[in-house]
Design an enzyme around this catalytic site. Structure first.
Site, PDB file in Angstrom:
ATOM      1  N   PHE A 135     -69.666 115.332 -33.423  1.00 34.25           N
ATOM      2  CA  PHE A 135     -70.781 115.218 -34.370  1.00 34.25           C
ATOM      3  C   PHE A 135     -70.681 116.447 -35.281  1.00 34.25           C
ATOM      4  CE2 PHE A 135     -75.096 115.767 -35.857  1.00 34.25           C
ATOM      5  CZ  PHE A 135     -75.471 114.466 -36.154  1.00 34.25           C
ATOM      6  N   ASP A 204     -71.628 119.506 -25.038  1.00 36.92           N
ATOM      7  CA  ASP A 204     -72.757 118.917 -25.765  1.00 36.92           C
ATOM      8  C   ASP A 204     -73.083 117.583 -25.078  1.00 36.92           C
ATOM      9  OD1 ASP A 204     -74.303 117.359 -27.526  1.00 36.92           O
ATOM     10  OD2 ASP A 204     -73.488 118.344 -29.303  1.00 36.92           O
ATOM     11  N   TYR A 229     -84.265 113.823 -27.982  1.00 35.12           N
ATOM     12  CA  TYR A 229     -84.901 112.713 -28.709  1.00 35.12           C
ATOM     13  C   TYR A 229     -84.147 111.396 -28.565  1.00 35.12           C
ATOM     14  CZ  TYR A 229     -81.797 115.031 -32.113  1.00 35.12           C
ATOM     15  OH  TYR A 229     -80.741 115.664 -32.712  1.00 35.12           O
ATOM     16  N   LYS A 230     -83.032 111.380 -27.827  1.00 39.77           N
ATOM     17  CA  LYS A 230     -82.286 110.130 -27.672  1.00 39.77           C
ATOM     18  C   LYS A 230     -82.698 109.475 -26.344  1.00 39.77           C
ATOM     19  CE  LYS A 230     -78.339 112.139 -30.141  1.00 39.77           C
ATOM     20  NZ  LYS A 230     -78.495 111.570 -31.474  1.00 39.77           N
ATOM     21  N   ARG A 378     -73.345 100.553 -34.662  1.00 41.62           N
ATOM     22  CA  ARG A 378     -73.564 101.227 -33.381  1.00 41.62           C
ATOM     23  C   ARG A 378     -74.749 100.605 -32.666  1.00 41.62           C
ATOM     24  NH1 ARG A 378     -74.525 107.535 -32.751  1.00 41.62           N
ATOM     25  NH2 ARG A 378     -76.495 106.833 -33.605  1.00 41.62           N
TER      26      ARG A 378
HETATM   27  C1  LIG Z   1     -73.511 115.133 -30.318  1.00 42.86           C
HETATM   28  C2  LIG Z   1     -74.605 115.655 -31.189  1.00 42.86           C
HETATM   29  N1  LIG Z   1     -74.787 116.990 -31.323  1.00 42.86           N
HETATM   30  C3  LIG Z   1     -75.772 117.475 -32.112  1.00 42.86           C
HETATM   31  C4  LIG Z   1     -76.631 116.635 -32.775  1.00 42.86           C
HETATM   32  C5  LIG Z   1     -77.717 117.118 -33.716  1.00 42.86           C
HETATM   33  O1  LIG Z   1     -78.293 118.240 -33.366  1.00 42.86           O
HETATM   34  P1  LIG Z   1     -79.720 118.726 -33.910  1.00 42.86           P
HETATM   35  O2  LIG Z   1     -80.660 118.502 -32.762  1.00 42.86           O
HETATM   36  O3  LIG Z   1     -79.509 120.150 -34.221  1.00 42.86           O
HETATM   37  O4  LIG Z   1     -80.066 117.909 -35.102  1.00 42.86           O
HETATM   38  C6  LIG Z   1     -76.503 115.265 -32.631  1.00 42.86           C
HETATM   39  C7  LIG Z   1     -77.455 114.375 -33.334  1.00 42.86           C
HETATM   40  O5  LIG Z   1     -77.438 113.195 -33.296  1.00 42.86           O
HETATM   41  C8  LIG Z   1     -75.463 114.766 -31.845  1.00 42.86           C
HETATM   42  O6  LIG Z   1     -75.289 113.444 -31.717  1.00 42.86           O
END
Ligand SMILES: Cc1ncc(COP(=O)(O)O)c(C=O)c1O
Length: 403
Positions: A135, A204, A229-230, A378
């Site tokens: 990402f 991550d 939030y997911k 998706r």
């Molecule tokens: C793998 C991954 N890392 C980071 C983020 C985004 O991070 P942030 O919470 O800083 O917007 C996302 C957002 O969808 C993501 O899918």
């Protein structure tokens, strides 16, 4: 012609046998098939009442007293301990706060500093490896972390890590599940390859936490970050989290040592002394409204086993792929999500030439997934509230839309 009644019957049978099906009642949902929980999880029914209480009573009536009496001050570590079992961590290793991007920065710079502090015989390492398919935010932050720490940044495919990690590598930043393809990377074996080379592993977990077992402690992960939030359903912009393994905490030197991570935050000392434990990952005043909405959202996990969630997630994605194969004819879509269970997260990504337009039409017809540039449809499957009937309907509507 696809055998519609057979797939519908199977969906009904699978739903009837689903031990997690009753959890759907704990979410605010309508007749829409919601397959975008890998972007924004649905609203748990307990959240609005809690937020109302936090705003009206805790803030409106108790005001400043709530920092103590309503547990505001300790919320980052308390909620971190609530997330811990979902990612296989013992208590005291996770703090909640800031965005994932900010936590990637803390974790990656912290990892390079841990390796470079010379206290475990590892120094002179000046390279960071990063998942080239990540990402984007992780890649941007990794580039900045590399510049700040004097490291070279090498983007590469996660599968290339075992052959590439070496005596110059300080840290490796990887995604557990790829946000586009839904590919699940092998966290245990990649972590062990990274450790064999004397480097630290930063993971991550945005697309795996709440969807499948992670096993942070079991696999010796050094640092990890994730959003809430997911699959954790914390709400739009809900705070992220940072995991620092227990035995690394007393050497973790945060690049953002705000006053909330001070050993004596109210001592107002001009000099910095880090707090012990996971608290070192805190920065400034936490976003209490979002944080306590997240705390309420996490209550749906009471008595839910992450292994049961994983089993249902695989059954849902298997069934979706089967229904798509039956309903979508003429090679109109191609799955880029691995078919092997060991390599699949909780989403299915379908390559489709006019994906942006197709997703708009699906949403108009009550099937919500999302579109990722340039040609990916998706679909995320949140086992807490998605059923097999939803899956069958989504594939059928996709077939009709493309037909
Ligand atoms: C793998 C991954 N890392 C980071 C983020 C985004 O991070 P942030 O919470 O800083 O917007 C996302 C957002 O969808 C993501 O899918």
């Amino acid at each position: 012609m696809p055998d519609v009644p057979e797939l519908r019957e199977r969906a009904a049978e699978l739903d009837a046998a689903d031990e997690l099906a009753k959890l759907r009642e704990q979410f605010v949902l309508d007749e829409v098939v919601y397959l975008d929980g890998n972007s924004l999880g649905a609203l748990p029914v307990g959240v609005p009442g809690r937020v109302d209480d936090v705003v009206r009573r805790q803030w409106g009536e108790l005001r400043i007293r709530s920092w103590e009496e309503s547990g505001w001050w300790t919320a980052p570590e308390r909620i971190g301990d609530r997330i811990a079992p979902l990612v296989g961590a013992a208590p005291g290793q996770i703090v909640v706060g800031d965005s994932t991007s900010v936590n990637v920065f803390k974790a990656l710079v912290g990892a390079v500093r841990l390796v470079g502090d010379g206290r475990d015989g590892r120094s002179g390492r000046n390279e960071i490896l990063v998942d080239a398919t990540t990402f984007p935010t992780d890649g941007y932050i990794a580039a900045s972390a590399a510049r700040l720490t004097g490291c070279e940044l090498r983007p590469l495919e996660p599968a290339e890590v075992p052959g590439a990690v070496g005596p110059r590598t300080a840290a490796v930043l990887l995604n557990h599940v790829d946000y586009r393809t839904g590919r699940l990377h092998d966290l245990p074996s990649l972590t062990s390859a990274i450790h064999d080379a004397g480097a630290l592993a930063v993971w991550d977990l945005c697309h795996s936490a709440g969807a499948l077992p992670v096993g942070l402690d079991e696999h010796g992960v050094d640092l990890a970050v994730g959003c809430t939030y997911k699959y954790l359903n914390g709400g739009p912009g809900s705070p992220a989290y940072l995991y620092v393994r227990g035995d690394l905490q007393d050497r973790f030197d945060s690049p953002l040592p705000g006053w909330n991570s001070h050993a004596d935050p109210f001592g107002m000392s001009p000099s910095y002394a880090p707090a012990p434990g996971a608290l070192r990952g805190r920065v400034g005043t936490p976003d209490i409204l979002s944080m306590l909405a997240l705390e309420a959202a996490l209550e749906v996990w009471e008595d839910v086993s992450i292994d049961a969630v994983r089993a249902k997630s695989l059954a849902l994605t298997d069934f979706f792929l089967e229904c798509v194969a039956a309903y979508v004819t003429g090679g109109r879509v191609e799955s880029i999500t691995p078919s092997a269970h060991a390599e699949r997260g909780s989403q299915v990504a379908l390559r489709c030439p006019d994906a942006g337009e197709v997703m708009k039409r699906l949403i108009e017809r009550g099937v919500v997934g999302d579109f990722r540039h340039p040609d990916v449809l998706r679909f995320g499957f949140t086992p807490l509230y998605v059923g097999f009937g939803d899956v069958e309907r989504a594939a059928r509507v996709l077939g009709e839309t493309l037909g």
